[in-house]
Write a protein that holds these residues in place. Structure first.
Motif, PDB file in Angstrom:
ATOM      1  N   ILE A  25       0.786  -0.975  -0.057  1.00 50.29           N
ATOM      2  CA  ILE A  25       0.008  -0.170  -0.106  1.00 50.29           C
ATOM      3  C   ILE A  25       0.914   1.475   0.050  1.00 50.29           C
ATOM      4  CG2 ILE A  25      -1.703   1.431   1.408  1.00 50.29           C
ATOM      5  CD1 ILE A  25      -2.791  -1.446   2.183  1.00 50.29           C
ATOM      6  N   GLY A  29       1.040   4.102  -2.845  1.00 45.67           N
ATOM      7  CA  GLY A  29       0.741   5.360  -2.564  1.00 45.67           C
ATOM      8  C   GLY A  29       1.951   6.312  -2.953  1.00 45.67           C
ATOM      9  N   PHE A  33       1.212   9.326  -5.562  1.00 47.86           N
ATOM     10  CA  PHE A  33       1.258  10.732  -4.781  1.00 47.86           C
ATOM     11  C   PHE A  33       2.645  11.360  -5.359  1.00 47.86           C
ATOM     12  CE2 PHE A  33      -0.305   8.676  -0.671  1.00 47.86           C
ATOM     13  CZ  PHE A  33      -1.766   9.279  -0.948  1.00 47.86           C
ATOM     14  N   ILE A  38      -1.266  14.722  -3.446  1.00 49.46           N
ATOM     15  CA  ILE A  38      -2.305  14.056  -2.636  1.00 49.46           C
ATOM     16  C   ILE A  38      -3.436  14.230  -3.351  1.00 49.46           C
ATOM     17  CG2 ILE A  38      -2.456  16.100  -1.308  1.00 49.46           C
ATOM     18  CD1 ILE A  38      -3.138  14.164   1.181  1.00 49.46           C
ATOM     19  N   THR A  41      -4.531  11.915  -6.505  1.00 51.66           N
ATOM     20  CA  THR A  41      -4.467  10.572  -6.252  1.00 51.66           C
ATOM     21  C   THR A  41      -5.916  10.460  -5.466  1.00 51.66           C
ATOM     22  OG1 THR A  41      -2.075  10.476  -5.988  1.00 51.66           O
ATOM     23  CG2 THR A  41      -3.169   8.856  -5.108  1.00 51.66           C
ATOM     24  N   ILE A  43      -7.879   6.817  -3.047  1.00 52.80           N
ATOM     25  CA  ILE A  43      -7.623   5.773  -2.533  1.00 52.80           C
ATOM     26  C   ILE A  43      -7.999   4.872  -3.370  1.00 52.80           C
ATOM     27  CG2 ILE A  43      -8.808   4.358  -0.515  1.00 52.80           C
ATOM     28  CD1 ILE A  43      -6.953   6.380   0.428  1.00 52.80           C
ATOM     29  N   VAL A  46      -4.806   3.524  -5.438  1.00 52.64           N
ATOM     30  CA  VAL A  46      -3.800   3.032  -4.544  1.00 52.64           C
ATOM     31  C   VAL A  46      -4.347   1.802  -4.263  1.00 52.64           C
ATOM     32  CG1 VAL A  46      -2.494   3.352  -2.565  1.00 52.64           C
ATOM     33  CG2 VAL A  46      -3.196   5.103  -3.696  1.00 52.64           C
ATOM     34  N   TYR A  61      -4.939   2.166   7.007  1.00 50.23           N
ATOM     35  CA  TYR A  61      -4.796   4.073   6.933  1.00 50.23           C
ATOM     36  C   TYR A  61      -6.328   4.353   6.474  1.00 50.23           C
ATOM     37  CZ  TYR A  61      -0.289   2.170   5.887  1.00 50.23           C
ATOM     38  OH  TYR A  61       0.960   1.289   6.165  1.00 50.23           O
ATOM     39  N   LYS A  64      -7.002   9.075   3.238  1.00 53.97           N
ATOM     40  CA  LYS A  64      -6.067   9.381   2.172  1.00 53.97           C
ATOM     41  C   LYS A  64      -4.856   9.994   2.782  1.00 53.97           C
ATOM     42  CE  LYS A  64      -6.945  12.342  -1.141  1.00 53.97           C
ATOM     43  NZ  LYS A  64      -7.357  12.884  -2.425  1.00 53.97           N
ATOM     44  N   LEU A  67      -2.735   8.068   4.874  1.00 48.55           N
ATOM     45  CA  LEU A  67      -1.741   7.319   4.043  1.00 48.55           C
ATOM     46  C   LEU A  67      -0.877   8.053   3.430  1.00 48.55           C
ATOM     47  CD1 LEU A  67      -1.005   4.851   2.339  1.00 48.55           C
ATOM     48  CD2 LEU A  67      -2.668   5.412   0.643  1.00 48.55           C
ATOM     49  N   TYR A  68      -1.040   9.380   3.121  1.00 48.42           N
ATOM     50  CA  TYR A  68       0.015  10.219   2.575  1.00 48.42           C
ATOM     51  C   TYR A  68       0.990  10.653   3.561  1.00 48.42           C
ATOM     52  CZ  TYR A  68       1.730  14.578   0.406  1.00 48.42           C
ATOM     53  OH  TYR A  68       2.677  15.380  -0.157  1.00 48.42           O
ATOM     54  N   VAL A  71       3.504   7.558   4.099  1.00 51.97           N
ATOM     55  CA  VAL A  71       4.335   7.562   3.011  1.00 51.97           C
ATOM     56  C   VAL A  71       5.383   8.650   3.208  1.00 51.97           C
ATOM     57  CG1 VAL A  71       4.627   8.230   0.518  1.00 51.97           C
ATOM     58  CG2 VAL A  71       2.547   6.621   1.255  1.00 51.97           C
TER      59      VAL A  71
END
Length: 214
Positions: A25, A29, A33, A38, A41, A43, A46, A61, A64, A67-68, A71
């Motif tokens: 994931i 991402g 990204f 962000i 992109t 979800i 991804v 996560y 979004k 998750l960002y 990352v």
């Protein structure tokens, strides 16, 4: 005993499976990204690239933005690893030369990560400010103190530690963040072993000769 061993193995397999899924994931991402930011992109994109369901992704996560940030934190760990390896017990010019090589390896091996980090900085680091003013600043202050000690003891020319670190970052990351420009002008990039070697040698020489005690 046998049952306990089987349960332990099963738990180990589950832990590895979860870790692999989360890494897939994060990798997906990073891919999206670094290309679209962000806001560009989704979800769904991804999840599809990571080969997991949207529900499964959101289990690990929850948004979004989460998750960002995950990352970005992984990128920061990669990006700061060479600085963490910067050691006082080495000769100053050796330590700085090694740092240059390690940072160029990061630019070569993680170009997407470098570009995404650059994009976040250009946007004012809205989701990474706490990390920058916390762990990053603490680490930079620690390594700056080492450089200041070398300067004070006459082992390095009189340079400001922060500006030296900023120059090292800017120079080494250029080869990832502006890879298209580098290739257009030089006809090659860091993926070419001969070009990588020449880059390391030239950047080391130019910076080290500038901070060598005369």
């Amino acid at each position: 005993m046998a049952q306990g061993g089987a349960a332990t193995k099963e738990t180990g397999r589950r832990v590895r499976a979860v870790a692999a899924k989360k890494q897939a994931i994060l990798a997906a991402g990073l891919e999206f990204f670094s290309q679209f930011g962000i806001h560009g992109t989704s979800i769904e994109q991804v999840a599809e690239r990571a080969e997991v369901s949207k529900t499964n992704l959101l289990y690990y996560y929850p948004s979004k933005e989460a998750l960002y940030v995950a990352v970005l934190k992984q990128i920061l760990d990669i990006w700061l690893a060479p600085l963490r390896a910067f050691r006082e017990d080495l000769q100053p010019l050796v330590a700085i030369g090694e740092y240059i090589r390690l940072k160029l390896e990061v630019s070569r091996d993680y170009p997407q990560a470098s570009r995404l980090f650059c994009l976040e900085m250009l946007q004012g680091a809205p989701l990474l400010k706490e990390e920058l003013t916390g762990d990053l600043k603490t680490l930079v202050d620690e390594k700056s103190a080492i450089i200041a000690g070398w300067v004070e003891s006459g082992k390095l020319a009189a340079v400001d530690p922060h500006h030296l670190i900023f120059m090292l970052w800017a120079t080494t990351q250029h080869y990832a963040d502006f890879a298209s420009q580098v290739e257009a002008v030089a006809g090659s990039n860091l993926q070419d072993e001969a070009f990588f070697r020449r880059t390391v040698e030239n950047v080391q020489r130019m910076i080290i000769e500038g901070i060598r005690v005369r």
